[in-house]
Design a protein around this motif. Structure first.
Motif: not given
Lengths: 134, 418, 156
Positions: C10-14, C46-48, C51-52, C56-58
């Motif tokens: 999870i951390y890697q995707l934040l 920021p994740l939401v 755009e970049k 990861n959000y998905q």
């Protein structure tokens, strides 16, 4: 709409394999004419590479056709770890059966799991309804 | 009021596992809760949202009129087709056979394009088989070939083939059993068998893979044209050799990929010369095997027959060839939906001939039928017997009352009206 | 396969910026809470927003599926995925001990002490205090997770 609509959408040849799905089967028991059954049946599962070749996104509709029939279904990724370009999967049902050839070599057994078909973007065309398959 | 019929077990007709440990809760005359059945079984037992109406030429009518019209169509036809049977009790199937005999009909069932060849070979003693109870009590090596029970027969692995404790398998699946999956894709069943137990082969190459296994079992180099890792094949043949009680569950993937059963016979012979192996077909509809048994008892063939002065049999009498060649001129469909389950290119002809459907629910076929007669839902609204995928007879009890006749009663009355 | 996301996954995707917009002091702290379902993916603004981070959000939204009924042991059944096969019912060591000739032998449970039981085609958890992942002598039992063909069971 952009310029894209005037270009012929890329068409690819695929081998289709049918399979069973418990959710689709359950939906059939409730109603063959229901939305759920269509949603779970009118789908083709593709390798991600084939999805890019078709210049479509996951969830777009595609024409699947061959000498036996033609349906519009939703294109999804198969989700399998092993790549399988050139092979696509469709759950057994009226939509896949529209594409099964009547050529049996006189054996009485159609080739349900070995179907050749071409796939092409339907450019937003609607999924074929169960009563419109005929 | 909710009545819990505790320790009162019923049979699920969702598939040919015929699970006989189902408890239900009733409210009035409807099922409100089903215990222990899988998702598919519950959907089946709770019934459909679109029940079939009794109608002739699209107009609602009473059962008597519809039965009379069905009998008229069948009498007037020169070569009627009587098809379906997989979702009927054995008692209804015998009535259907009697109607076929009386009308000189083509008689075929869904096994014609499913497990027919395997069941025929079993009934002729060409394939060694066993019961699911024996699998539960004794099997240590379980092979799912072209079969995905997690999708087609959800309780297969938990009730019989892999997870349960059995007489000689007391320590649980991890120590006592090895499950192997041979398929063209990583199915949900393959996920359970794990990477070590899963063998992914190219579509249509099952026969060659069987030959390779025979080579491996004969201590020869197992070569395949698709270059399957020989070491892995030998790992598999070692497991098969050590089996004390092995079983192959043959799915449609296996049946459809073989031109004939010779490679399977060769593999089973070889397996039984080095260890002990049995085969059970993964029959779909709850009483498709019963239909094979009943037709076999009556005619000596499991399906694909034509009644006349003598009983004819062969692929030309199969539902697919009969429709393709337009050899039939009316059809009675019982508990089946050929317009959904057959290639449309073949089934379309049904819409051109007088068509009768007997079913609890509306189907694509009923929507194109001249006569539709609703029947009770077997195992819920009517009883009878059925034959499980392994050949064991199971008795179904009625759970709730209905005004609708059972398919057996409808067929009896059509027979009388002929 | 993805049986249960790890904190690191999870951390890697934040965003890993420790921006504190979510109210947590670090992205790692957020990851821990996200795994326990104490916060939602959308709480990472920021994740939401950016755009970049979209991919990861998905991905995170797929991993962190919405929680239905969380039992006290943290066992969740994703009802939309469960097919009612009963593999977990038969494999669960507590079920086997409580009901060797019913659940343990593949049949309908015959004891009230079982933890897992299929009702209306979906597995339900009961008596969760008996689960081996619960209480003082808890162990990391995975029998129900490993035997599920559709990844419908998760512990959070």
């Amino acid at each position: 709409m952009g310029f894209g609509q005037f270009l012929a959408a890329p068409e690819i040849k695929l081998k289709l394999i049918t399979y069973r799905d418990v959710f689709q089967d359950s939906a059939k028991e409730s109603s063959r004419f229901g939305e759920e059954y269509e949603k779970l049946s009118a789908v083709i599962r593709l390798d991600p590479k084939d999805i890019s070749k078709l210049a479509i996104k996951e969830g777009d509709t595609v024409f699947v056709k061959n000498g036996s029939g033609k349906v519009i279904v939703k294109a999804m990724k198969s989700g399998y770890e092993e790549p399988h370009p050139g092979i696509a999967y469709m759950v057994n049902g009226p939509w896949s059966n529209a594409l099964v050839p009547d050529d049996t070599g006189g054996t009485g057994v159609p080739k349900f799991k070995d179907i050749e078909a071409t796939v092409q973007s339907a450019k937003g065309g609607k999924v074929t309804g169960i009563l419109d398959i005929f | 009021m909710v009545v819990c019929l505790s320790n009162n077990y019923y049979v699920c007709t969702g598939c040919a596992l015929l699970c006989d440990d189902i408890e239900v809760e009733l409210e009035g005359s409807s099922l409100v809760k089903v215990h222990s059945a899988c998702r598919k079984g519950v959907a089946r037992m709770k019934g459909c949202e679109t029940p079939l109406e009794c109608a002739v030429n699209g107009k609602s009518t009473d059962t008597d009129t519809a039965i009379k019209e069905a009998a008229r169509i069948l009498s007037n036809a020169e070569n009627p087709l009587i098809f379906g049977h997989g979702n009927s009790s054995s008692q209804a199937q015998r009535k259907a056979i009697a109607i076929a005999r009386k009308t000189g009909a083509y008689l075929d069932d869904t096994s014609s394009f499913c497990q027919g060849p395997i069941i025929e070979a079993i009934l002729q003693g060409k394939l060694r088989t066993c019961t699911l109870d024996e699998v539960k009590d004794r099997a240590d090596v379980i092979v799912f070939w072209g079969a995905d029970p997690s999708s087609s027969h959800p309780r297969h692995m938990s009730r019989y083939s892999y997870f349960p404790r059995g007489k000689e398998r007391q320590r649980g699946w991890e120590e006592d059993r090895t499950a192997i999956c041979i398929d063209v894709r990583k199915s949900d069943t393959a996920e359970i068998c794990g990477n070590n137990g899963t063998y992914i082969i190219p579509p249509g190459e099952d026969a060659e893979f069987m030959d390779a296994l025979v080579s491996g079992l004969s201590n020869k180099v197992p070569k395949t044209s698709f270059d399957f890792d020989k070491k892995r094949i030998l790992e598999l043949t070692n497991i098969l050799k050590k089996a004390k009680f092995g079983v192959i569950f043959a799915g449609l993937g296996l049946v459809y990929s073989l031109k004939d059963l010779e490679p399977l016979f060769a593999l089973m012979d070889k397996l039984n010369s080095v260890s002990s192996f049995h085969l059970i077909p993964m029959v779909g509809q709850y009483n498709m095997r019963g239909s094979n048994h009943n037709i076999f008892e009556e005619t000596g063939y499991v399906n694909r027959v034509k009644f006349g002065t003598e009983v004819l049999h062969g692929p030309e009498y199969s539902v697919v060839e009969a429709l393709k060649e337009k050899a039939v001129d009316a059809a009675l469909i019982i508990g089946s939906d050929p317009l959904s389950s057959l290639p449309l290119s073949v089934a379309r002809y049904l819409t051109e001939i007088p068509l009768i459907t007997i079913d609890p629910c509306q189907t694509l076929t009923s929507s194109k039928s001249d006569v539709t007669i609703p029947c009770a839902l077997a195992g819920v609204e009517s009883g009878g017997t059925a034959i499980r995928m392994d050949g064991v007879e199971v008795e179904m009890k009625k759970i709730i009352e209905t005004d609708r006749l059972s398919d057996e009663e409808i067929l009896t009355r059509i027979l009388e009206a002929l | 396969m993805l049986t249960m996301a790890s904190v690191m996954e999870i951390y890697q995707l934040l965003p890993k910026t420790n921006c504190k917009e979510c109210g947590k002091s670090t992205c790692m702290a957020f990851a821990v809470d996200l795994l326990a379902r104490k916060v939602k993916v959308e709480d990472c603004l920021p994740l939401v927003r950016e755009e970049k981070y979209r991919a990861n959000y998905q991905k995170l939204s797929e991993i962190i599926t919405p929680v239905g009924d969380v039992t006290e042991t943290g066992l969740i059944v994703h009802e939309d995925k469960c097919i009612g096969c009963g593999n977990c019912v038969v494999a669960c060591p507590v079920n086997v001990a409580a009901d060797p000739f019913g659940a343990g032998s593949g049949k309908a449970p015959t004891s009230d002490k079982v933890i897992l039981k299929v009702e209306d085609g979906i597995v339900r958890a009961k008596n969760v205090e008996e689960c081996r992942r619960f209480g003082e002598n808890k162990i990391l039992c995975v029998a129900c997770i490993d035997t599920c063909p559709t990844k419908a069971i998760e512990f959070v």
